[in-house]
Design an enzyme around this catalytic site. Structure first.
Site, PDB file in Angstrom:
ATOM      1  N   SER A 140       0.856  -1.199   0.000  1.00  0.00           N
ATOM      2  CA  SER A 140       0.000   0.000   0.000  1.00  0.00           C
ATOM      3  C   SER A 140       0.880   1.232   0.000  1.00  0.00           C
ATOM      4  O   SER A 140       1.996   1.205   0.542  1.00  0.00           O
ATOM      5  CB  SER A 140      -0.876   0.021   1.253  1.00  0.00           C
ATOM      6  OG  SER A 140      -1.532   1.272   1.375  1.00  0.00           O
ATOM      7  N   TYR A 153      -2.114  -0.605   9.879  1.00  0.00           N
ATOM      8  CA  TYR A 153      -2.149  -1.030   8.473  1.00  0.00           C
ATOM      9  C   TYR A 153      -0.863  -0.621   7.755  1.00  0.00           C
ATOM     10  O   TYR A 153      -0.196  -1.444   7.121  1.00  0.00           O
ATOM     11  CB  TYR A 153      -3.371  -0.393   7.802  1.00  0.00           C
ATOM     12  CG  TYR A 153      -3.553  -0.738   6.351  1.00  0.00           C
ATOM     13  CD1 TYR A 153      -4.015  -1.989   5.964  1.00  0.00           C
ATOM     14  CD2 TYR A 153      -3.286   0.204   5.364  1.00  0.00           C
ATOM     15  CE1 TYR A 153      -4.203  -2.302   4.626  1.00  0.00           C
ATOM     16  CE2 TYR A 153      -3.467  -0.093   4.024  1.00  0.00           C
ATOM     17  CZ  TYR A 153      -3.920  -1.352   3.660  1.00  0.00           C
ATOM     18  OH  TYR A 153      -4.101  -1.658   2.335  1.00  0.00           O
TER      19      TYR A 153
HETATM   20  P1  NAD Z   1     -10.741  -6.744  -0.238  1.00  0.00           P
HETATM   21  O1  NAD Z   1     -11.165  -6.628   1.179  1.00  0.00           O
HETATM   22  O2  NAD Z   1     -11.756  -6.627  -1.308  1.00  0.00           O
HETATM   23  O3  NAD Z   1      -9.941  -8.104  -0.474  1.00  0.00           O
HETATM   24  C1  NAD Z   1      -9.053  -8.645   0.467  1.00  0.00           C
HETATM   25  C2  NAD Z   1      -9.258 -10.146   0.477  1.00  0.00           C
HETATM   26  O4  NAD Z   1      -8.344 -10.736   1.400  1.00  0.00           O
HETATM   27  C3  NAD Z   1     -10.676 -10.541   0.933  1.00  0.00           C
HETATM   28  O5  NAD Z   1     -11.319 -11.351  -0.033  1.00  0.00           O
HETATM   29  C4  NAD Z   1     -10.431 -11.301   2.223  1.00  0.00           C
HETATM   30  O6  NAD Z   1     -11.358 -12.351   2.457  1.00  0.00           O
HETATM   31  C5  NAD Z   1      -9.015 -11.817   2.026  1.00  0.00           C
HETATM   32  N1  NAD Z   1      -8.387 -12.166   3.300  1.00  0.00           N
HETATM   33  C6  NAD Z   1      -8.434 -11.455   4.457  1.00  0.00           C
HETATM   34  N2  NAD Z   1      -7.811 -12.129   5.423  1.00  0.00           N
HETATM   35  C7  NAD Z   1      -7.347 -13.284   4.871  1.00  0.00           C
HETATM   36  C8  NAD Z   1      -6.630 -14.384   5.382  1.00  0.00           C
HETATM   37  N3  NAD Z   1      -6.264 -14.445   6.666  1.00  0.00           N
HETATM   38  N4  NAD Z   1      -6.296 -15.387   4.530  1.00  0.00           N
HETATM   39  C9  NAD Z   1      -6.679 -15.351   3.223  1.00  0.00           C
HETATM   40  N5  NAD Z   1      -7.379 -14.332   2.696  1.00  0.00           N
HETATM   41  C10 NAD Z   1      -7.711 -13.306   3.516  1.00  0.00           C
HETATM   42  O7  NAD Z   1      -9.629  -5.661  -0.423  1.00  0.00           O
HETATM   43  P2  NAD Z   1      -8.814  -5.183  -1.713  1.00  0.00           P
HETATM   44  O8  NAD Z   1      -8.974  -3.738  -1.782  1.00  0.00           O
HETATM   45  O9  NAD Z   1      -9.081  -6.028  -2.889  1.00  0.00           O
HETATM   46  O10 NAD Z   1      -7.344  -5.459  -1.170  1.00  0.00           O
HETATM   47  C11 NAD Z   1      -6.376  -6.274  -1.839  1.00  0.00           C
HETATM   48  C12 NAD Z   1      -5.012  -5.872  -1.331  1.00  0.00           C
HETATM   49  O11 NAD Z   1      -4.749  -4.527  -1.748  1.00  0.00           O
HETATM   50  C13 NAD Z   1      -4.933  -5.866   0.190  1.00  0.00           C
HETATM   51  O12 NAD Z   1      -3.684  -6.381   0.599  1.00  0.00           O
HETATM   52  C14 NAD Z   1      -5.047  -4.411   0.545  1.00  0.00           C
HETATM   53  O13 NAD Z   1      -4.418  -4.112   1.766  1.00  0.00           O
HETATM   54  C15 NAD Z   1      -4.353  -3.758  -0.639  1.00  0.00           C
HETATM   55  N6  NAD Z   1      -4.716  -2.360  -0.855  1.00  0.00           N
HETATM   56  C16 NAD Z   1      -6.012  -1.994  -1.114  1.00  0.00           C
HETATM   57  C17 NAD Z   1      -6.309  -0.640  -1.294  1.00  0.00           C
HETATM   58  C18 NAD Z   1      -7.724  -0.144  -1.565  1.00  0.00           C
HETATM   59  O14 NAD Z   1      -7.948   1.082  -1.550  1.00  0.00           O
HETATM   60  N7  NAD Z   1      -8.675  -0.997  -1.852  1.00  0.00           N
HETATM   61  C19 NAD Z   1      -5.290   0.312  -1.233  1.00  0.00           C
HETATM   62  C20 NAD Z   1      -3.985  -0.101  -0.983  1.00  0.00           C
HETATM   63  C21 NAD Z   1      -3.715  -1.448  -0.809  1.00  0.00           C
END
Ligand code: NAD
Length: 256
Positions: A140, A153
């Site tokens: 991130s 985070y």
């Molecule tokens: P999301 O919540 O849609 O997806 C995250 C997924 O991780 C979910 O399906 C969840 O069930 C799964 N997960 C959580 N804990 C888990 C575990 N212990 N074992 C296996 N799976 C697990 O979120 P997203 O936005 O698609 O995020 C994807 C990645 O991108 C994440 O690492 C997030 O931190 C990062 N990210 C997202 C954003 C944003 O704005 N959406 C920004 C920066 C980084």
């Protein structure tokens, strides 16, 4: 990446992980789609398969090292050698550092940092003897830029970033590349939980630092496809001389 190897994508039921899995599958790569939310994973995989995409569901929790080792064993037995690992599983528990619970902190690190440690080690053990493979961790922009309410985070993502880069140094001698994609605000369920209403989302799109204390110079929140494109580039042979790097995909939000 050549299409004969398998890709393992964690968080594949989520917004970014699912898009990465579909994008890889559209290129003909068999994808092991991994997530702890078995129901959502099944729905994502069923929809992709009905569109002819080669996704297979493997429900697993990345917090458990033993479960991840079993998972990698099962994936290699059923789909073949893993050539690419994408760590997209993640959680965001926001809150001021002073009021965040210790459980919030521990859970955040267990998924975002230790989960990456587990998957990378299990997959690297398979890649090293083959002297082939590539790893991308979705971290991130909060890992390098302070964001309000995101101390745990951001710290966990900084840990995952540093770990992935250090692993890249250790694995370079085997020709295995390890890189990081650092998204900014991306239109997924994780962001929706943080910015529940349209007004909050618009305030970020407009660059008014109300919700995040950060604006987006390019004027929009990322689509998961924007993040998937960066991940696929780093996996591909076009990036064959790139390792231990992190690529920020945030519309300029971190100003450099
Ligand atoms: P999301 O919540 O849609 O997806 C995250 C997924 O991780 C979910 O399906 C969840 O069930 C799964 N997960 C959580 N804990 C888990 C575990 N212990 N074992 C296996 N799976 C697990 O979120 P997203 O936005 O698609 O995020 C994807 C990645 O991108 C994440 O690492 C997030 O931190 C990062 N990210 C997202 C954003 C944003 O704005 N959406 C920004 C920066 C980084």
């Amino acid at each position: 990446m050549s299409t004969d190897g398998t890709a393992l994508v964690t968080g594949a039921a989520g917004g970014i992980g699912a898009e990465v899995a579909r994008a890889l599958a559209r290129r003909g790569t068999p994808v092991a789609a991994v997530d702890s939310d078995a129901d959502r994973l099944r729905a994502t995989v069923d929809e992709a398969r009905s569109a002819g995409l080669p996704l297979t569901a493997y429900p697993a929790d990345v917090r458990s090292g033993a479960a991840v080792r079993d998972l990698v064993d099962t994936v290699e037995r059923t789909l073949g050698p893993i050539d690419a690992l994408v760590n997209a599983a993640g959680v965001l528990r926001s809150g001021e550092a002073r009021t965040l619970t210790e459980e919030d902190w521990q859970h955040t690190f267990a998924v975002n940092a230790t989960g990456v440690f587990h998957t990378c080690r299990a997959v690297a053990d398979r890649m090293v003897p083959r002297r082939r493979g590539t790893i991308v961790t979705v971290a991130s922009n909060a890992a390098g830029t302070a964001r309000a309410g995101m101390s745990a985070y951001g710290a966990s993502k900084a840990a995952a970033t540093a770990f992935t880069k250090a692993l890249g140094l250790e694995l370079a001698r085997y020709g295995i590349r390890c890189n990081v994609v650092a998204p900014g605000s991306t239109d997924t369920p994780m962001l929706a939980a943080l910015l529940p209403d349209d007004a909050a989302r618009r305030s970020t799109i407009g660059g008014v630092p109300e919700a995040y204390r950060v604006g987006i110079p390019l004027g929009r929140i990322a689509d998961p496809a924007d993040i998937a494109a960066a991940v696929l580039f780093l996996i591909s042979d076009d990036a064959r001389h790139i390792t231990m790097q992190h690529l920020t995909v945030d519309g300029g939000a971190t100003l450099g």
